[in-house]
Design an enzyme around this catalytic site. Structure first.
Site, PDB file in Angstrom:
ATOM      1  N   LYS A   1      -0.163  12.469  17.407  1.00 46.00           N
ATOM      2  CA  LYS A   1      -1.623  12.431  17.559  1.00 46.00           C
ATOM      3  C   LYS A   1      -1.992  11.683  18.839  1.00 46.00           C
ATOM      4  O   LYS A   1      -1.362  10.678  19.166  1.00 46.00           O
ATOM      5  CB  LYS A   1      -2.271  11.682  16.393  1.00 46.00           C
ATOM      6  CG  LYS A   1      -2.099  12.316  15.034  1.00 46.00           C
ATOM      7  CD  LYS A   1      -2.857  11.452  14.026  1.00 46.00           C
ATOM      8  CE  LYS A   1      -2.777  11.976  12.630  1.00 46.00           C
ATOM      9  NZ  LYS A   1      -3.594  11.172  11.708  1.00 46.00           N
TER      10      LYS A   1
ATOM     11  N   ARG B   1     -11.022  -1.769   6.273  1.00 42.69           N
ATOM     12  CA  ARG B   1     -10.217  -2.562   7.223  1.00 42.69           C
ATOM     13  C   ARG B   1     -10.118  -1.868   8.586  1.00 42.69           C
ATOM     14  O   ARG B   1      -9.997  -2.511   9.621  1.00 42.69           O
ATOM     15  CB  ARG B   1      -8.856  -2.908   6.643  1.00 42.69           C
ATOM     16  CG  ARG B   1      -7.931  -1.750   6.236  1.00 42.69           C
ATOM     17  CD  ARG B   1      -7.170  -1.200   7.407  1.00 42.69           C
ATOM     18  NE  ARG B   1      -5.827  -0.814   7.049  1.00 42.69           N
ATOM     19  CZ  ARG B   1      -5.209   0.231   7.553  1.00 42.69           C
ATOM     20  NH1 ARG B   1      -5.839   1.055   8.388  1.00 42.69           N
ATOM     21  NH2 ARG B   1      -3.954   0.481   7.231  1.00 42.69           N
TER      22      ARG B   1
ATOM     23  N   SER C   1      -5.579   1.125  17.719  1.00 45.07           N
ATOM     24  CA  SER C   1      -5.425   0.732  16.312  1.00 45.07           C
ATOM     25  C   SER C   1      -4.552   1.759  15.605  1.00 45.07           C
ATOM     26  O   SER C   1      -4.862   2.956  15.624  1.00 45.07           O
ATOM     27  CB  SER C   1      -6.800   0.684  15.647  1.00 45.07           C
ATOM     28  OG  SER C   1      -6.681   0.846  14.243  1.00 45.07           O
TER      29      SER C   1
ATOM     30  N   LYS D   1       0.869  -1.189   0.000  1.00 46.85           N
ATOM     31  CA  LYS D   1       0.000   0.000   0.000  1.00 46.85           C
ATOM     32  C   LYS D   1       0.900   1.230   0.000  1.00 46.85           C
ATOM     33  O   LYS D   1       1.765   1.376   0.865  1.00 46.85           O
ATOM     34  CB  LYS D   1      -0.930   0.011   1.214  1.00 46.85           C
ATOM     35  CG  LYS D   1      -1.888   1.199   1.152  1.00 46.85           C
ATOM     36  CD  LYS D   1      -3.109   1.030   2.035  1.00 46.85           C
ATOM     37  CE  LYS D   1      -2.859   1.427   3.460  1.00 46.85           C
ATOM     38  NZ  LYS D   1      -4.106   1.491   4.242  1.00 46.85           N
TER      39      LYS D   1
END
Ligand SMILES: NC(=O)c1ccc[n+]([C@@H]2O[C@H](COP(=O)([O-])OP(=O)(O)OC[C@H]3O[C@@H](n4cnc5c(N)ncnc54)[C@H](O)[C@@H]3O)[C@@H](O)[C@H]2O)c1
Length: 303
Positions: free
Chosen positions: A207, A98, A273, A55
């Site tokens: 973040k 996903r 995640s 990707k």
């Protein structure tokens, strides 16, 4: 999205995490290529089940001013026995599906067995797919929150849920945070016994959506420790020295039965995640099967 249903996405992502845990799927670390001052490229490879994937995806925060999306990219799926390219996919729908799917997998593994209500904090692109996957997995009804009231209302209307305040969203059994990670949306005072948190928005350096105090108060799970400890929700707590490797369990280990999941009904579980190439491989492999079965059409490109 036509190629892979929500429930297929959830089961394939669960299977991908399991196969990676067992060492049957491979995933070298993600490579960042800075493109200052505009943004960065990320190369995310994975291999499994006779397929290899790359990707090549971006984050260019200034793009909206040019009328372009922040995130764009391509997934290249190849035959792992011959190296031949098989399929090119738009990285955006693969990523959205996903990402939502792993939230459902984590909730099924870590939330209380009778958990049902879902709080969605951040009802943008990935928050919407998270909500859709949670609904497909049998969770809901839920409360969608967003400072853009129209986004929360549209998502709630689509799912038969409702739009609500931050306080209403965090009172749900499973709370999914999918904001840009620029401000804290979960503090220690928001935690209640039995809560499960899916922290999806903080997927890169700088973040975070939960305060260090909140993270340190939870039973901690992540998709992959190296990514999560360097560019995820856990990073702040790791850098502050309040969370160490032995306090964090990878979700694949729980799914495989190699590690315990929720420590008890009173615990607050937090899943961090950061997004893995094996999740992309799980979706791309399902898309290839759907195309081969004639369920979806694609354009043929001669190289
Ligand atoms: N974990 C992963 O695998 C993964 C995958 C893709 C994207 N992401 C991350 O998810 C985040 C969201 O991405 P997106 O594409 O959905 O962005 P988006 O801009 O489409 O949506 C973000 C939403 O959050 C809302 N928001 C902002 N501050 C908020 C707050 N304080 N409370 C509630 N809502 C708030 C915004 O109004 C917006 O609707 C990004 O940080 C992105 O990098 C993570």
């Amino acid at each position: 999205m036509q190629a892979v249903s929500l429930n297929v996405a959830i089961s394939r992502v669960r299977e991908g995490l399991l196969r990676f845990q067992k060492g049957e799927w491979a995933m070298p670390p993600k490579v960042y290529l800075e493109s200052p001052p505009f943004g960065d490229f990320r190369a995310m490879p994975a291999r499994g089940d006779g397929l290899a994937l790359l990707k090549w995806v971006t984050s260019f925060p200034g793009n909206p001013e040019r009328g372009l999306p922040v995130v764009t990219g391509i997934v290249c799926l190849s035959d792992a026995t011959t190296g031949q390219p098989l399929m090119l996919l738009d990285a955006r729908p693969v990523t959205a599906l996903r990402t939502g799917a792993v939230a459902a997998v984590a909730a099924q593994a870590l939330a209380l067995p009778d958990a049902c209500s879902v709080g969605i904090i951040g009802s943008g692109l990935h928050g919407s797919w998270t909500a859709r996957c949670m609904a497909a997995a049998g969770y809901g009804p839920g409360v969608c929150e967003d400072p853009r009231a129209e986004a929360a209302e549209a998502l709630a209307a689509e799912l038969g849920w409702r739009a609500g305040s931050h306080e209403e969203a965090i009172r749900c059994d499973v709370v999914c945070c999918v904001t840009p990670g620029a401000e804290i949306v979960i503090d220690a005072g928001d935690l209640r016994p039995g809560l499960h948190l899916n922290m999806l928005g903080a997927d890169g350096p700088g973040k975070s959506e939960a305060s260090v105090g909140a993270v340190a108060s939870c039973a901690l799970f992540c998709d992959e420790w190296t990514q999560a400890s360097h560019g995820g929700e856990l990073t702040g707590a790791v850098e502050a020295g309040v969370v160490t490797r032995d306090q964090v369990t990878e979700l694949g280990a729980v799914l495989a039965g190699d590690a315990p999941g929720r420590p008890g009904t009173e615990a607050v579980t937090l899943f961090d995640s950061t997004g893995l190439a094996i999740q992309d491989l799980a979706i791309a492999g399902a898309a290839l099967e759907a195309w081969r079965a004639g369920q979806v059409r694609g354009q043929t490109v001669r190289l």
